[in-house]
Design an enzyme around this catalytic site. Structure first.
Site, PDB file in Angstrom:
ATOM      1  N   ARG A 175      40.904  26.632  44.505  1.00  9.75           N
ATOM      2  CA  ARG A 175      42.118  26.590  43.682  1.00  9.75           C
ATOM      3  C   ARG A 175      42.420  25.225  43.069  1.00  9.75           C
ATOM      4  O   ARG A 175      42.150  24.195  43.695  1.00  9.75           O
ATOM      5  CB  ARG A 175      43.314  27.032  44.536  1.00  9.75           C
ATOM      6  CG  ARG A 175      43.216  28.486  44.918  1.00  9.75           C
ATOM      7  CD  ARG A 175      44.309  28.916  45.899  1.00  9.75           C
ATOM      8  NE  ARG A 175      44.225  30.361  46.119  1.00  9.75           N
ATOM      9  CZ  ARG A 175      43.344  30.935  46.957  1.00  9.75           C
ATOM     10  NH1 ARG A 175      42.526  30.204  47.682  1.00  9.75           N
ATOM     11  NH2 ARG A 175      43.317  32.258  47.073  1.00  9.75           N
ATOM     12  N   HIS A 202      38.727  29.761  41.309  1.00 11.40           N
ATOM     13  CA  HIS A 202      37.304  30.031  41.041  1.00 11.40           C
ATOM     14  C   HIS A 202      36.946  30.041  39.548  1.00 11.40           C
ATOM     15  O   HIS A 202      36.217  30.929  39.074  1.00 11.40           O
ATOM     16  CB  HIS A 202      36.891  31.359  41.678  1.00 11.40           C
ATOM     17  CG  HIS A 202      36.909  31.340  43.188  1.00 11.40           C
ATOM     18  ND1 HIS A 202      36.694  30.204  43.931  1.00 11.40           N
ATOM     19  CD2 HIS A 202      37.107  32.338  44.096  1.00 11.40           C
ATOM     20  CE1 HIS A 202      36.751  30.497  45.224  1.00 11.40           C
ATOM     21  NE2 HIS A 202      37.014  31.779  45.356  1.00 11.40           N
ATOM     22  N   HIS A 226      29.494  32.466  46.341  1.00 11.18           N
ATOM     23  CA  HIS A 226      30.511  33.194  47.103  1.00 11.18           C
ATOM     24  C   HIS A 226      29.929  34.419  47.830  1.00 11.18           C
ATOM     25  O   HIS A 226      30.508  35.503  47.781  1.00 11.18           O
ATOM     26  CB  HIS A 226      31.633  33.615  46.161  1.00 11.18           C
ATOM     27  CG  HIS A 226      32.978  33.706  46.815  1.00 11.18           C
ATOM     28  ND1 HIS A 226      33.182  34.422  47.980  1.00 11.18           N
ATOM     29  CD2 HIS A 226      34.173  33.185  46.483  1.00 11.18           C
ATOM     30  CE1 HIS A 226      34.462  34.323  48.301  1.00 11.18           C
ATOM     31  NE2 HIS A 226      35.084  33.578  47.418  1.00 11.18           N
ATOM     32  N   ASP A 228      40.907  30.735  56.089  1.00 13.62           N
ATOM     33  CA  ASP A 228      40.676  30.588  54.648  1.00 13.62           C
ATOM     34  C   ASP A 228      40.926  29.118  54.331  1.00 13.62           C
ATOM     35  O   ASP A 228      41.846  28.775  53.605  1.00 13.62           O
ATOM     36  CB  ASP A 228      41.608  31.517  53.860  1.00 13.62           C
ATOM     37  CG  ASP A 228      41.217  31.616  52.398  1.00 13.62           C
ATOM     38  OD1 ASP A 228      40.295  30.885  51.972  1.00 13.62           O
ATOM     39  OD2 ASP A 228      41.839  32.417  51.676  1.00 13.62           O
ATOM     40  N   GLU A 279      31.473  28.754  51.896  1.00 15.82           N
ATOM     41  CA  GLU A 279      31.262  28.248  50.539  1.00 15.82           C
ATOM     42  C   GLU A 279      31.222  26.732  50.577  1.00 15.82           C
ATOM     43  O   GLU A 279      32.250  26.091  50.814  1.00 15.82           O
ATOM     44  CB  GLU A 279      32.402  28.716  49.641  1.00 15.82           C
ATOM     45  CG  GLU A 279      32.606  30.216  49.603  1.00 15.82           C
ATOM     46  CD  GLU A 279      34.060  30.570  49.297  1.00 15.82           C
ATOM     47  OE1 GLU A 279      34.531  30.285  48.193  1.00 15.82           O
ATOM     48  OE2 GLU A 279      34.739  31.121  50.191  1.00 15.82           O
TER      49      GLU A 279
HETATM   50  C1  GLA Z   1      37.965  32.163  48.415  1.00 14.36           C
HETATM   51  C2  GLA Z   1      39.375  31.797  48.671  1.00 14.36           C
HETATM   52  C3  GLA Z   1      40.127  32.971  49.186  1.00 14.36           C
HETATM   53  C4  GLA Z   1      39.969  34.169  48.272  1.00 14.36           C
HETATM   54  C5  GLA Z   1      38.513  34.451  48.056  1.00 14.36           C
HETATM   55  C6  GLA Z   1      38.276  35.520  47.037  1.00 14.36           C
HETATM   56  O1  GLA Z   1      37.207  32.188  49.520  1.00 14.36           O
HETATM   57  O2  GLA Z   1      39.509  30.710  49.545  1.00 14.36           O
HETATM   58  O3  GLA Z   1      41.489  32.654  49.311  1.00 14.36           O
HETATM   59  O4  GLA Z   1      40.606  33.922  47.051  1.00 14.36           O
HETATM   60  O5  GLA Z   1      37.865  33.319  47.611  1.00 14.36           O
HETATM   61  O6  GLA Z   1      38.966  36.683  47.320  1.00 14.36           O
END
Ligand code: GLA
Length: 369
Positions: A100, A125, A196, A268, A333
């Protein structure tokens, strides 16, 4: 040429043609009407990777279990149409900016750049049409590698500079999928490329990943706010559910009342890798007891986003009709920190004309007891 040697010559030509065409096929049509190809890389041990020219997506990754049986360990779709639906970004190349950017804007050289908002007030993304939704030009290697190139125009999704990007996927005979990312620009810009893939080492669609054991080579991570934007703090993992320096089952602490786990709906988060030098270094190790599969992630990047598929909700039916429920896969990632363009104290994601962006990530598979 006599007729007696014409026959073997023809046979060789036919064989060569069959070999060349056997490693790619038409996967579908992009929204532009252009043909999307699916390339299959295969190594000496039989491991296979299917890669689409749309999004540079790793559509399938077939890896041996402890008995030698191949299983597809990434989520995705059999049918190209699946990749045109609103994305969970299955297997895709992500750019120009992985994760983000807050309020979808940043300032570079005194100029404020505005990006597409595709995640509340933020840009996620790469925006509305990130690198996961573009058609890449493919140049196959020897059957074990594929070079993909894409020219992102100045101003695309709000980012400055004509950006020339090359991604090379290589499948080694040691069961490694290596991804090399290279890029150059003609104007100062920011860049954070990643892949991803959603992994389930028991096989895609084979339940959740809560019993997978994870080790992360990270003493610190970047806590987030409710929009999943880093607050700027670099927090130690010690004594928290984020401490994976020794192996832990992913599910062991995922239900914790830790404020950060609650904000993420699970894991996350961006983990800051312990590393010395700038070469490839071990970031993560995942093991799955039933299949015996082990995946190690090595990278030149400073960080890794560990995401436990918290947004998957069972509405997606993937390969073989499998239902992808919550936490049915994990993502690792490799990246620079999210929102770095708005955090001058984070490692820089700026790329200048004359410099070459180059990062490498390796997903290495093996089996354990
Ligand atoms: C990344 C983000 C998550 C989500 C995924 C896609 O990993 O960190 O918050 O947005 O992508 O769904």
């Amino acid at each position: 040429m006599t007729t007696s040697n014409l026959v073997p010559t023809l046979a060789i030509i036919i064989l060569m043609t069959t070999n060349c065409s056997s490693n790619h096929r038409e996967f579908g049509k992009a929204p532009s009407g252009e043909t999307v190809e699916l390339y299959t890389l295969k190594n000496a041990g039989g491991m296979e990777a299917d890669i689409s020219t749309y999004g540079g997506v790793v559509v399938a990754l077939k890896v041996p279990d402890r008995t030698g049986a191949l299983g597809d360990v990434v989520l995705g779709f059999d049918d190209f149409q699946g990749y045109l639906l609103p994305p969970p970004y299955f297997g895709a190349l992500i750019g120009r900016y992985g994760n983000r950017i807050a309020h979808a804007k940043f300032t570079l050289d005194g100029v404020e750049y505005h990006l597409a908002k595709n995640d509340g007030d933020n840009s996620l993304h790469g925006g509305k049409r990130g690198f996961d939704k573009v058609l890449w030009k493919a140049k196959p290697g020897n059957g074990q590698s594929l070079e993909l190139t894409y020219l992102s125009q100045d101003g695309e999704e709000g980012y400055p500079g004509n950006l020339s990007v090359t991604v090379v996927y290589t499948l080694s005979d040691n069961n490694e999928l290596k991804i090399d990312y290279t890029a150059t620009t003609d104007k100062d810009t920011v860049l954070n490329l990643t892949n991803h893939s959603y992994f389930n080492l028991a096989g895609q669609g084979e339940g959740d990943i809560l019993a997978h054991q994870l080790t992360l080579n990270a003493d610190r991570y970047t806590p987030v706010d409710k929009g999943l934007i880093p607050t700027g703090e670099l927090r130690g993992v010690e004594g928290t559910p984020f401490d994976f320096r020794q192996p832990h089952a992913i599910g062991e602490r995922i239900g914790s009342s830790d404020e950060q786990i609650v904000l993420g709906g699970g894991y996350d988060h961006n983990f800051i890798l312990n590393r010395t030098g700038d070469g490839l270094s071990l970031a993560a190790r995942v093991t799955e007891a039933k299949s015996g599969r082990v995946m190690e992630v090595l990278t030149t990047e400073p960080a890794i986003q560990f995401y436990t598929g918290n947004f998957l909700d069972g509405t997606i039916h993937g390969k073989g009709g499998k239902v992808y429920g919550r936490r049915s896969a994990l993502c690792l990632e490799t990246q620079h920190y999210p929102d770095s363009p708005n955090h001058p104290d984070f490692p820089s994601t700026e790329l200048k004309p004359g410099a070459t962006y180059h990062t490498t990530t390796v997903y290495r598979f093996s089996t354990g007891s």
